[in-house]
Design a protein around this motif. Structure first.
Motif, PDB file in Angstrom:
ATOM      1  N   ALA A 134       1.496   4.732  -4.257  1.00  0.00           N
ATOM      2  CA  ALA A 134       2.616   4.348  -5.330  1.00  0.00           C
ATOM      3  C   ALA A 134       3.798   4.110  -4.386  1.00  0.00           C
ATOM      4  CB  ALA A 134       3.100   5.138  -7.031  1.00  0.00           C
ATOM      5  N   HIS A 135       3.441   2.309  -4.653  1.00  0.00           N
ATOM      6  CA  HIS A 135       5.222   1.963  -4.223  1.00  0.00           C
ATOM      7  C   HIS A 135       6.552   1.596  -4.824  1.00  0.00           C
ATOM      8  CE1 HIS A 135       7.801   0.796  -0.660  1.00  0.00           C
ATOM      9  NE2 HIS A 135       7.651  -1.060  -0.998  1.00  0.00           N
ATOM     10  N   VAL A 136       7.431   1.880  -5.312  1.00  0.00           N
ATOM     11  CA  VAL A 136       8.364   1.314  -6.057  1.00  0.00           C
ATOM     12  C   VAL A 136       9.152   0.988  -5.856  1.00  0.00           C
ATOM     13  CG1 VAL A 136       6.839   2.669  -8.478  1.00  0.00           C
ATOM     14  CG2 VAL A 136       8.585   3.447  -6.782  1.00  0.00           C
ATOM     15  N   THR A 137      10.299  -0.251  -6.425  1.00  0.00           N
ATOM     16  CA  THR A 137      11.089  -1.022  -5.717  1.00  0.00           C
ATOM     17  C   THR A 137      12.698  -0.871  -6.427  1.00  0.00           C
ATOM     18  OG1 THR A 137      10.385  -2.633  -6.468  1.00  0.00           O
ATOM     19  CG2 THR A 137       9.302  -2.469  -4.250  1.00  0.00           C
ATOM     20  N   GLY A 138      13.948  -0.995  -5.318  1.00  0.00           N
ATOM     21  CA  GLY A 138      14.622  -0.866  -6.368  1.00  0.00           C
ATOM     22  C   GLY A 138      14.939  -1.276  -7.632  1.00  0.00           C
ATOM     23  N   LYS A 139      15.694  -0.920  -8.748  1.00  0.00           N
ATOM     24  CA  LYS A 139      15.671  -2.108  -9.860  1.00  0.00           C
ATOM     25  C   LYS A 139      17.385  -1.044 -10.691  1.00  0.00           C
ATOM     26  CE  LYS A 139      13.873  -2.817 -14.033  1.00  0.00           C
ATOM     27  NZ  LYS A 139      12.379  -2.721 -15.370  1.00  0.00           N
ATOM     28  N   ASN A 140      18.048  -2.240 -11.400  1.00  0.00           N
ATOM     29  CA  ASN A 140      19.506  -1.428 -11.187  1.00  0.00           C
ATOM     30  C   ASN A 140      19.864  -0.879 -11.890  1.00  0.00           C
ATOM     31  OD1 ASN A 140      22.037  -2.533 -11.692  1.00  0.00           O
ATOM     32  ND2 ASN A 140      22.224  -4.222 -12.918  1.00  0.00           N
ATOM     33  N   SER A 141      20.474   0.588 -11.858  1.00  0.00           N
ATOM     34  CA  SER A 141      20.712   1.533 -12.747  1.00  0.00           C
ATOM     35  C   SER A 141      21.842   1.249 -12.978  1.00  0.00           C
ATOM     36  CB  SER A 141      19.531   2.732 -12.198  1.00  0.00           C
ATOM     37  OG  SER A 141      18.476   1.903 -11.879  1.00  0.00           O
ATOM     38  N   GLN A 142      22.162   1.823 -14.127  1.00  0.00           N
ATOM     39  CA  GLN A 142      23.308   2.461 -14.581  1.00  0.00           C
ATOM     40  C   GLN A 142      23.632   3.982 -14.406  1.00  0.00           C
ATOM     41  OE1 GLN A 142      26.028  -0.195 -14.382  1.00  0.00           O
ATOM     42  NE2 GLN A 142      23.905  -1.335 -14.474  1.00  0.00           N
ATOM     43  N   GLU A 149      10.954  -0.610  -9.984  1.00  0.00           N
ATOM     44  CA  GLU A 149      10.039  -1.933 -10.953  1.00  0.00           C
ATOM     45  C   GLU A 149       8.886  -1.624  -9.940  1.00  0.00           C
ATOM     46  OE1 GLU A 149       8.197  -4.192 -12.042  1.00  0.00           O
ATOM     47  OE2 GLU A 149      10.130  -4.380 -12.263  1.00  0.00           O
ATOM     48  N   ASP A 150       7.207  -0.874 -11.402  1.00  0.00           N
ATOM     49  CA  ASP A 150       6.607  -0.754 -10.125  1.00  0.00           C
ATOM     50  C   ASP A 150       5.506  -1.753 -10.848  1.00  0.00           C
ATOM     51  OD1 ASP A 150       6.591  -0.835 -12.962  1.00  0.00           O
ATOM     52  OD2 ASP A 150       4.961   0.302 -12.858  1.00  0.00           O
ATOM     53  N   GLN A 151       6.011  -3.285 -10.698  1.00  0.00           N
ATOM     54  CA  GLN A 151       4.387  -4.451 -10.783  1.00  0.00           C
ATOM     55  C   GLN A 151       5.156  -5.248 -10.300  1.00  0.00           C
ATOM     56  OE1 GLN A 151       4.257  -4.848 -14.849  1.00  0.00           O
ATOM     57  NE2 GLN A 151       2.612  -2.867 -15.601  1.00  0.00           N
ATOM     58  N   ILE A 152       6.757  -5.461 -10.021  1.00  0.00           N
ATOM     59  CA  ILE A 152       6.775  -6.676  -9.666  1.00  0.00           C
ATOM     60  C   ILE A 152       7.402  -7.039  -7.859  1.00  0.00           C
ATOM     61  CG2 ILE A 152       8.159  -8.981  -9.855  1.00  0.00           C
ATOM     62  CD1 ILE A 152       8.593  -8.052 -12.600  1.00  0.00           C
ATOM     63  N   GLY A 153       6.319  -7.323  -7.639  1.00  0.00           N
ATOM     64  CA  GLY A 153       7.183  -7.865  -6.363  1.00  0.00           C
ATOM     65  C   GLY A 153       6.323  -6.939  -5.528  1.00  0.00           C
ATOM     66  N   ARG A 154       7.180  -6.222  -4.293  1.00  0.00           N
ATOM     67  CA  ARG A 154       5.896  -5.089  -2.898  1.00  0.00           C
ATOM     68  C   ARG A 154       5.553  -4.285  -4.345  1.00  0.00           C
ATOM     69  NH1 ARG A 154       8.881  -5.928   2.398  1.00  0.00           N
ATOM     70  NH2 ARG A 154       9.769  -8.274   2.683  1.00  0.00           N
ATOM     71  N   ALA A 155       5.877  -4.042  -5.690  1.00  0.00           N
ATOM     72  CA  ALA A 155       5.825  -2.682  -5.349  1.00  0.00           C
ATOM     73  C   ALA A 155       4.069  -2.995  -6.380  1.00  0.00           C
ATOM     74  CB  ALA A 155       6.829  -2.083  -7.307  1.00  0.00           C
ATOM     75  N   PHE A 156       3.338  -1.391  -6.098  1.00  0.00           N
ATOM     76  CA  PHE A 156       2.469  -1.069  -7.302  1.00  0.00           C
ATOM     77  C   PHE A 156       2.268   0.003  -7.467  1.00  0.00           C
ATOM     78  CE2 PHE A 156       1.982   0.144  -2.417  1.00  0.00           C
ATOM     79  CZ  PHE A 156       1.151   0.902  -2.459  1.00  0.00           C
ATOM     80  N   THR A 157       1.170   0.519  -8.566  1.00  0.00           N
ATOM     81  CA  THR A 157       0.753   1.890  -8.027  1.00  0.00           C
ATOM     82  C   THR A 157      -0.637   2.046  -8.129  1.00  0.00           C
ATOM     83  OG1 THR A 157       0.722   1.500 -10.796  1.00  0.00           O
ATOM     84  CG2 THR A 157       2.847   2.087  -9.356  1.00  0.00           C
ATOM     85  N   ASP A 256      18.000  -3.504  -2.880  1.00  0.00           N
ATOM     86  CA  ASP A 256      17.037  -4.755  -2.545  1.00  0.00           C
ATOM     87  C   ASP A 256      15.883  -4.467  -2.191  1.00  0.00           C
ATOM     88  OD1 ASP A 256      15.427  -6.691  -0.891  1.00  0.00           O
ATOM     89  OD2 ASP A 256      17.539  -7.306   0.124  1.00  0.00           O
ATOM     90  N   GLU A 257      14.210  -5.076  -2.766  1.00  0.00           N
ATOM     91  CA  GLU A 257      13.298  -3.999  -2.298  1.00  0.00           C
ATOM     92  C   GLU A 257      12.878  -3.518  -0.563  1.00  0.00           C
ATOM     93  OE1 GLU A 257      10.028  -6.372  -4.124  1.00  0.00           O
ATOM     94  OE2 GLU A 257      10.668  -8.121  -2.569  1.00  0.00           O
TER      95      GLU A 257
END
Length: 267
Positions: A134-142, A149-157, A256-257
């Motif tokens: 699995a490779h997940v990328t940065g997503k705006n967090s508060q 992010e687990d589906q869009i761009g370079r992300a996958f599971t 940035d992913e």
């Protein structure tokens, strides 16, 4: 009579032809005797023939030496190939004699698809599964832990689930775990940047810290600064372990992913 002959020989001789004058032999009119023909020096020829034979002999020796070197190199390469084959056979023998019997006593849940195939315990040999990763990328967090992010761009599971901001391990075994955080900002006040990867397990209470990185940042006032933090290592994870990422200040994280990501894969 003898004396008369001598007297006749000493008397001068006169030419009867008045139109032809006698040739007077002087040093100028005398022609040198032509030199005798020279004979070839057979010793020099023998020397030349001997030198040529010597050079031919040396050339043949050099060719023989080169042929020997080539043959030796070929034999060395063949021996290296045989040695590699012997090493592979020895490795397989050690595996099946020492490791495979031990793995046969393990539960099916503890076996990876490749290990199960080698030990003959694979339930469905016709089903081929890829590497669990699995490779997940940065997503705006508060707030924390960080969202990914687990589906869009370079992300996958693939065989590893992403749920409730964390990655959930699917199979027990060795995994390579990694995370990268890119901090950036304009505030130059002294602060410590902390980057932590931790897990939650049903076998333990609370959080277990797996990876941590702390850095101080230096910058020039009124300029944007950036700091990359990367951690990674191999861990023996158990099924249903949950993995999360925390930082010292979520407002300083760039999502940035290519610079902020989180993942793992089973070895």
């Amino acid at each position: 009579m003898h004396q008369q002959n001598l007297r006749y020989a000493q008397e001068p001789v006169f030419w009867m032809n008045q139109h032809e004058r006698p040739v007077i032999l002087t040093h100028a009119t005398m022609q040198p005797t032509p030199p005798l023909p020279t004979f070839p020096d057979f010793r020099k020829k023998r020397r030349k023939d001997g030198t040529c034979a010597y050079l031919v002999f040396i050339f043949l020796l050099v060719l023989l030496a080169l042929a020997g070197v080539g043959l030796g190199t070929y034999k060395i390469i063949e021996l290296q190939k045989k040695l590699e084959e012997i090493k592979q056979v020895c490795a397989l023998t050690v595996y099946f004699l020492l490791i495979a019997p031990y793995m046969q006593h393990s539960s099916d849940a503890d076996l990876s698809p490749s290990s199960a195939k080698l030990t003959g315990l694979e339930k469905h040999p016709e089903k081929k599964e890829g590497r669990l990763a699995a490779h997940v990328t940065g997503k705006n967090s508060q707030n924390l832990p960080l969202i990914w992010e687990d589906q869009i761009g370079r992300a996958f599971t693939a065989g590893i689930r992403y749920k409730n901001r964390g990655l959930i391990v699917n199979e027990t075994g060795l995994h390579f775990l990694y995370s990268s955080i890119y901090f950036r900002g304009t505030d130059c006040s002294k602060k410590e940047l902390t980057h932590v990867v931790y897990k939650k397990s049903s076998r333990y209470l609370g959080e277990i810290k797996l990876l941590e990185n702390k850095e101080d940042h230096n910058c020039i006032p009124s300029f944007i600064w950036g700091k990359q933090s990367y951690v990674g290592a191999v861990f023996n994870l158990t099924s249903y372990d949950e993995l999360y990422v925390n930082v010292s200040n979520v407002k300083l994280v760039s999502f940035d992913e290519t610079k902020t990501f989180f993942g793992l894969y089973k070895l």
